[in-house]
Design an enzyme around this catalytic site. Structure first.
Site, PDB file in Angstrom:
ATOM      1  N   SER A 165      -0.950  -2.314  14.564  1.00  0.00           N
ATOM      2  CA  SER A 165      -0.871  -2.498  13.122  1.00  0.00           C
ATOM      3  C   SER A 165      -0.348  -1.269  12.392  1.00  0.00           C
ATOM      4  O   SER A 165      -0.059  -1.340  11.206  1.00  0.00           O
ATOM      5  CB  SER A 165      -2.233  -2.894  12.566  1.00  0.00           C
ATOM      6  OG  SER A 165      -3.167  -1.882  12.815  1.00  0.00           O
TER       7      SER A 165
ATOM      8  N   HIS B 283      -6.360   2.648   9.672  1.00  0.00           N
ATOM      9  CA  HIS B 283      -5.347   2.207   8.726  1.00  0.00           C
ATOM     10  C   HIS B 283      -5.167   3.226   7.609  1.00  0.00           C
ATOM     11  O   HIS B 283      -5.939   4.161   7.469  1.00  0.00           O
ATOM     12  CB  HIS B 283      -5.709   0.843   8.124  1.00  0.00           C
ATOM     13  CG  HIS B 283      -5.339  -0.316   9.010  1.00  0.00           C
ATOM     14  ND1 HIS B 283      -5.685  -1.603   8.719  1.00  0.00           N
ATOM     15  CD2 HIS B 283      -4.652  -0.367  10.176  1.00  0.00           C
ATOM     16  CE1 HIS B 283      -5.239  -2.406   9.674  1.00  0.00           C
ATOM     17  NE2 HIS B 283      -4.613  -1.681  10.567  1.00  0.00           N
TER      18      HIS B 283
ATOM     19  N   ASP C 245      -5.967  -4.974   3.725  1.00  0.00           N
ATOM     20  CA  ASP C 245      -7.001  -5.238   4.727  1.00  0.00           C
ATOM     21  C   ASP C 245      -8.158  -6.107   4.242  1.00  0.00           C
ATOM     22  O   ASP C 245      -9.151  -6.237   4.940  1.00  0.00           O
ATOM     23  CB  ASP C 245      -7.566  -3.913   5.232  1.00  0.00           C
ATOM     24  CG  ASP C 245      -6.601  -3.221   6.172  1.00  0.00           C
ATOM     25  OD1 ASP C 245      -5.645  -3.872   6.586  1.00  0.00           O
ATOM     26  OD2 ASP C 245      -6.821  -2.036   6.469  1.00  0.00           O
TER      27      ASP C 245
END
Lengths: 248, 180
Positions: free
Chosen positions: B57, B96, B123
């Site tokens: 990701s 992230h 997210d």
């Protein structure tokens, strides 16, 4: 044990001191084996016939006390062989990994020598819409011209530069509000000088309804991702933007 | 064929002193690894100072199998930082980037929204049901350094446990049989 080692080496015709089964050069050799280490003195006389060369082991095993020694010697030989391969592989691997680690560290450190001087310029060309959501939060959509030159950020250890433009402002409720409006990944130096015309990629929503007439900064942030090592980040703050007084 | 018997003999003929030496050196290896890990925990202030990237990701920045070094300082969290966070009800932490930050004037609490560089949306779908923001206590650390590929070792070992056992067995055997 050295005695026996040497004797055996002479006997089996060299090599690593291991008994290479069936070498023919030991014919008729009379070898003297002296085992002094542990007080056992044996005298081994090996009168060899051609057909006895096969292992060399059996004949000596008859010699009582020597038997154990030979087995021991055999085992050590085997072990030394294994040891030497394993040992060399280990040493080689350790050395290679050390060099690799040092090179990675040096590549990462070399980034410190670079002193970049990027430039950025952003113009808000249009307020697309500006309204209060049903839940009471202000939301605005803007169109911007973004131009930047980030070429000087790239070094040989740079994998990519992640760049984003954030609106930053302060409200009576929040001391810091940062909202990313646009971001992009720059994969190489060739793409590091760019100009784009875009509306905000992520929603510009306040926590509350404080956006009317709000002054805000647009800040160009960049994160330099190295091929290996430490990541760098910096920003250019561009102040002096203001949202309209009324919803539209 | 003979080598098995030889090995058995070699193990049999080990002297107690050598066995002890080997046990001690094995212990040294294990404990020094533990010491390094704990020291890193103290220095970085993060409960797991080194993490392995498991998903794509964050590509192309971080690929599967890369290693990240985390640091957890008292500094406030700001947009653009790559953080590792735990979501309630999810076992595996996520790495992230922070895209939105709102820090409260009076309490200093932060609301943080994250997004993977390679993901299309933010997210909020990954968070617990109904959760809009991450708070400070969700965040385990921020990524400060990066080492490619090394994490594959652990990924392979977790996904193919047989390789792990073979490796441990081989190393153990090596330690036992090697002298001086």
């Amino acid at each position: 044990m050295d005695y026996i080692n040497k004797a055996l080496e002479g006997y089996s015709g060299g090599g690593c001191g291991c008994w290479g089964g069936g070498r023919g050069d030991g014919v008729g050799v009379t070898s003297e084996v002296e085992v002094g280490e542990e007080g056992v003195e044996g005298r081994v006389v090996v009168d060899e016939e051609d057909d006895m060369v096969s292992t060399g082991l059996e004949e000596v095993q008859n010699e009582g006390t020597i038997e154990y020694r030979v087995a021991e010697q055999w085992r050590r030989c085997n072990q030394r062989k294994m040891h030497s391969y394993g040992y060399r592989a280990n040493a080689l691997l350790t050395f290679a990994l050390t060099i690799l680690a040092v090179m990675c560290a040096m590549a990462s450190l070399s980034d410190n020598l670079n002193s970049p001087s990027p430039t950025a310029h952003v113009q808000v060309t249009h307020i697309n819409w500006f309204q209060k959501q049903p839940n009471g939060h202000d939301e605005v959509s803007v169109t911007m011209n973004i131009s930047a030159d980030l070429q000087s950020l790239f070094t040989w250890n740079t994998k990519q530069v992640f760049v984003f433009l954030a609106a930053e402002y302060e409200t009576h409720q929040n001391s810091v509000n940062q909202i990313s409006l646009w971001d992009g990944i720059i994969p190489s130096k060739d793409h590091a000088k760019f100009w784009i015309h875009t509306s905000n990629k992520y929603r510009f929503i306040d926590q509350g309804n404080n956006l009317r007439g709000k002054e805000f900064n647009l800040t160009m942030h960049w994160h330099v991702m190295p091929k290996t090592g430490k990541m760098f980040a910096d920003k250019i703050v561009m102040p002096g933007y203001r949202l309209p007084e009324e919803y539209r | 064929m003979g080598w098995i018997g030889e090995s058995v003999d070699s193990i049999k003929s080990l002297q107690i002193r050598q066995v002890l030496t080997q046990a001690v050196s094995l212990g040294m290896i294990v404990t020094s690894a533990l010491i390094i890990w704990k020291a890193l925990m103290c220095i970085t202030g993060s409960e797991s100072p080194v993490v392995v990237v498991l998903s794509g990701s964050m590509e192309p920045g971080f690929k599967r199998g890369d290693i990240l070094f985390l640091h957890m300082s008292k500094d406030p969290i700001r947009a653009g930082e790559i953080v590792v966070f735990n979501v309630d009800g999810r076992e595996i932490p996520i790495v992230h980037r922070v895209i939105k930050v709102h820090e409260r004037q009076d309490t200093g609490e932060v609301d943080v929204l994250t997004k993977g560089d390679n993901n299309y949306g933010d997210d909020r779908l990954l968070y617990a049901h109904g959760q809009l923001w991450l708070q400070r206590h969700h965040i385990m650390g921020r990524a400060v350094g990066f080492l490619p590929y090394v994490g594959w070792v652990t990924i392979i070992m977790t996904e193919k446990p047989i390789i792990k056992y073979i490796l441990i067995g081989a190393l153990g055997l090596l330690v036992i049989t090697s002298k001086d």
